[in-house]
Scaffold this motif. Sequence first.
Motif, PDB file in Angstrom:
ATOM      1  N   ILE A 117       0.834  -1.207   0.000  1.00  0.00           N
ATOM      2  CA  ILE A 117       0.000   0.000   0.000  1.00  0.00           C
ATOM      3  C   ILE A 117       0.867   1.255   0.000  1.00  0.00           C
ATOM      4  CG2 ILE A 117      -1.641   1.311   1.401  1.00  0.00           C
ATOM      5  CD1 ILE A 117      -2.825  -1.464   2.192  1.00  0.00           C
ATOM      6  N   ALA A 118       1.942   1.234   0.798  1.00  0.00           N
ATOM      7  CA  ALA A 118       2.852   2.381   0.806  1.00  0.00           C
ATOM      8  C   ALA A 118       3.491   2.565  -0.564  1.00  0.00           C
ATOM      9  CB  ALA A 118       3.928   2.187   1.874  1.00  0.00           C
ATOM     10  N   ALA A 119       3.878   1.459  -1.194  1.00  0.00           N
ATOM     11  CA  ALA A 119       4.518   1.536  -2.510  1.00  0.00           C
ATOM     12  C   ALA A 119       3.555   2.052  -3.572  1.00  0.00           C
ATOM     13  CB  ALA A 119       5.056   0.167  -2.908  1.00  0.00           C
ATOM     14  N   VAL A 120       2.294   1.602  -3.533  1.00  0.00           N
ATOM     15  CA  VAL A 120       1.345   2.045  -4.547  1.00  0.00           C
ATOM     16  C   VAL A 120       0.993   3.513  -4.361  1.00  0.00           C
ATOM     17  CG1 VAL A 120      -0.920   1.543  -3.477  1.00  0.00           C
ATOM     18  CG2 VAL A 120      -0.583   1.141  -5.906  1.00  0.00           C
ATOM     19  N   ARG A 121       0.928   3.965  -3.137  1.00  0.00           N
ATOM     20  CA  ARG A 121       0.662   5.387  -2.904  1.00  0.00           C
ATOM     21  C   ARG A 121       1.833   6.240  -3.394  1.00  0.00           C
ATOM     22  NH1 ARG A 121      -1.342   6.763   2.964  1.00  0.00           N
ATOM     23  NH2 ARG A 121      -1.644   8.747   1.888  1.00  0.00           N
ATOM     24  N   GLU A 122       3.040   5.754  -3.173  1.00  0.00           N
ATOM     25  CA  GLU A 122       4.227   6.483  -3.618  1.00  0.00           C
ATOM     26  C   GLU A 122       4.274   6.564  -5.146  1.00  0.00           C
ATOM     27  OE1 GLU A 122       8.996   5.623  -3.718  1.00  0.00           O
ATOM     28  OE2 GLU A 122       7.919   5.118  -1.876  1.00  0.00           O
ATOM     29  N   MET A 123       4.036   5.430  -5.829  1.00  0.00           N
ATOM     30  CA  MET A 123       4.058   5.429  -7.287  1.00  0.00           C
ATOM     31  C   MET A 123       2.937   6.284  -7.863  1.00  0.00           C
ATOM     32  SD  MET A 123       3.731   2.260 -10.015  1.00  0.00           S
ATOM     33  CE  MET A 123       5.245   1.461  -9.517  1.00  0.00           C
ATOM     34  N   ALA A 124       1.755   6.178  -7.260  1.00  0.00           N
ATOM     35  CA  ALA A 124       0.616   6.959  -7.736  1.00  0.00           C
ATOM     36  C   ALA A 124       0.891   8.455  -7.615  1.00  0.00           C
ATOM     37  CB  ALA A 124      -0.643   6.579  -6.956  1.00  0.00           C
ATOM     38  N   ALA A 125       1.478   8.847  -6.492  1.00  0.00           N
ATOM     39  CA  ALA A 125       1.794  10.269  -6.303  1.00  0.00           C
ATOM     40  C   ALA A 125       2.806  10.733  -7.342  1.00  0.00           C
ATOM     41  CB  ALA A 125       2.318  10.496  -4.891  1.00  0.00           C
ATOM     42  N   ALA A 126       3.814   9.893  -7.623  1.00  0.00           N
ATOM     43  CA  ALA A 126       4.844  10.267  -8.596  1.00  0.00           C
ATOM     44  C   ALA A 126       4.261  10.410  -9.997  1.00  0.00           C
ATOM     45  CB  ALA A 126       5.958   9.227  -8.590  1.00  0.00           C
ATOM     46  N   LEU A 127       3.259   9.588 -10.334  1.00  0.00           N
ATOM     47  CA  LEU A 127       2.654   9.633 -11.665  1.00  0.00           C
ATOM     48  C   LEU A 127       1.438  10.561 -11.732  1.00  0.00           C
ATOM     49  CD1 LEU A 127       2.779   5.824 -12.595  1.00  0.00           C
ATOM     50  CD2 LEU A 127       4.337   7.648 -13.333  1.00  0.00           C
ATOM     51  N   GLY A 128       1.049  11.104 -10.593  1.00  0.00           N
ATOM     52  CA  GLY A 128      -0.127  11.962 -10.568  1.00  0.00           C
ATOM     53  C   GLY A 128      -1.422  11.202 -10.816  1.00  0.00           C
ATOM     54  N   ARG A 129      -1.500   9.975 -10.293  1.00  0.00           N
ATOM     55  CA  ARG A 129      -2.645   9.108 -10.526  1.00  0.00           C
ATOM     56  C   ARG A 129      -3.292   8.712  -9.196  1.00  0.00           C
ATOM     57  NH1 ARG A 129      -3.996   8.891 -16.004  1.00  0.00           N
ATOM     58  NH2 ARG A 129      -2.080   8.784 -17.265  1.00  0.00           N
ATOM     59  N   PRO A 130      -4.533   8.208  -9.239  1.00  0.00           N
ATOM     60  CA  PRO A 130      -5.142   7.687  -8.006  1.00  0.00           C
ATOM     61  C   PRO A 130      -4.449   6.398  -7.569  1.00  0.00           C
ATOM     62  CG  PRO A 130      -6.796   8.087  -9.725  1.00  0.00           C
ATOM     63  CD  PRO A 130      -5.458   8.165 -10.384  1.00  0.00           C
ATOM     64  N   SER A 131      -4.500   6.112  -6.282  1.00  0.00           N
ATOM     65  CA  SER A 131      -3.977   4.852  -5.750  1.00  0.00           C
ATOM     66  C   SER A 131      -5.143   3.907  -5.489  1.00  0.00           C
ATOM     67  CB  SER A 131      -3.200   5.094  -4.457  1.00  0.00           C
ATOM     68  OG  SER A 131      -4.046   5.620  -3.450  1.00  0.00           O
ATOM     69  N   ALA A 132      -4.924   2.625  -5.753  1.00  0.00           N
ATOM     70  CA  ALA A 132      -6.017   1.656  -5.594  1.00  0.00           C
ATOM     71  C   ALA A 132      -5.452   0.282  -5.308  1.00  0.00           C
ATOM     72  CB  ALA A 132      -6.869   1.616  -6.873  1.00  0.00           C
ATOM     73  N   VAL A 133      -6.346  -0.661  -5.036  1.00  0.00           N
ATOM     74  CA  VAL A 133      -5.990  -2.076  -4.981  1.00  0.00           C
ATOM     75  C   VAL A 133      -6.918  -2.822  -5.925  1.00  0.00           C
ATOM     76  CG1 VAL A 133      -5.186  -1.954  -2.582  1.00  0.00           C
ATOM     77  CG2 VAL A 133      -7.528  -2.680  -3.073  1.00  0.00           C
ATOM     78  N   VAL A 134      -6.428  -3.934  -6.465  1.00  0.00           N
ATOM     79  CA  VAL A 134      -7.265  -4.896  -7.184  1.00  0.00           C
ATOM     80  C   VAL A 134      -7.302  -6.138  -6.306  1.00  0.00           C
ATOM     81  CG1 VAL A 134      -7.539  -6.329  -9.232  1.00  0.00           C
ATOM     82  CG2 VAL A 134      -6.634  -4.000  -9.455  1.00  0.00           C
TER      83      VAL A 134
END
Length: 331
Positions: free
Chosen positions: A49-66
């Motif tokens: 979850i921490a990694a997906v939030r970090e990547m999402a912030a860097a790409l300017g995208r929403p963070s989510a889970v599947v």
Amino acid sequence: MPRDETAPRPVAPSFPVHRDGEPVPEGLRGAVAALGNFDGIHQGHRALIAAVREMAAALGRPSAVVTFEPHPRAFFSPGTAMFRLTGEAGKLAVLQRLGIDGAFVRRFDARLAGTGASAFVAETLKGELGLSGVVIGHDFHFGRGREGTPAMLEALCAENGLACRIVPAVAAGGGEAPVSSSAIRAALEAGDVGTANHLLGYRWFVEGAVRHGDKRGRTLGFPTANVALDACALAHGIYAVRVRLADGSLRDGVASYGRRPTFDDGAPLLETYLFDFSGDLYGQAIAVELVGFIRGEERFDSAEALVVQMHDDSARARRLLAADRTPSMLG
């Protein structure tokens, strides 16, 4: 958290949840998503979850889970009871609390089980969900027959223009063994609430609707809120607990999970006595988090002997609750 479909906990309207056949919500378009079952949402999952939030912030995208419902193990072995740490409703509530922007809940059925690894990435992740990136754990496998490996996912993401990150194993407290849902189940089955909560990073909790019982607790001076748990392998015994009521208020208490050997040796039931509380809770949805283990279930020679022990259990529960500093997901 064993699932009780009679008392699902609603997710706030601000937390978008996409399901099969629905259009992707505006708040999840182009999301970066972590993939997994997320049973328990333990410290290893928290790294994803921490990694997906970090990547999402860097790409300017929403963070989510599947995530997948029912759990794939239930699909492949429908006749085998599974001790789930977290049902769907609780899973979504914890994800929301951890700051994820939304979730994709995919129905795990024969169609999905038969989808090859390549099609899963190109048609499901990119085509249906419109993801811009994915995050997985080091041991994530996917596709028909679990043919897809982390290295394969990385290559397929590159072919389809998706960002990809693989998160290494997480060991809690500097230990050598990685955190896993299996280790948490084993701890709960042994009554080791401290270890289970440590691996989770918060107090394990269950949810359910309060049902009518035999009212025996009232005659003993310890009226209880009773909840039936589905396929729960928690060790039978007495626990210090904290409870969130339907109105959102929090109460301390002591709970028994087991078969009541002093009286009827019936079906397992979670019976919770709330300290300093009076009121009618029948039919209400409550959440009960386990704070500490007090003792195993016992058979007493008389109701009077049981009451003496219950007073001692309550005193020990109050001490455990006062000393515990483990984070809570109930508020």
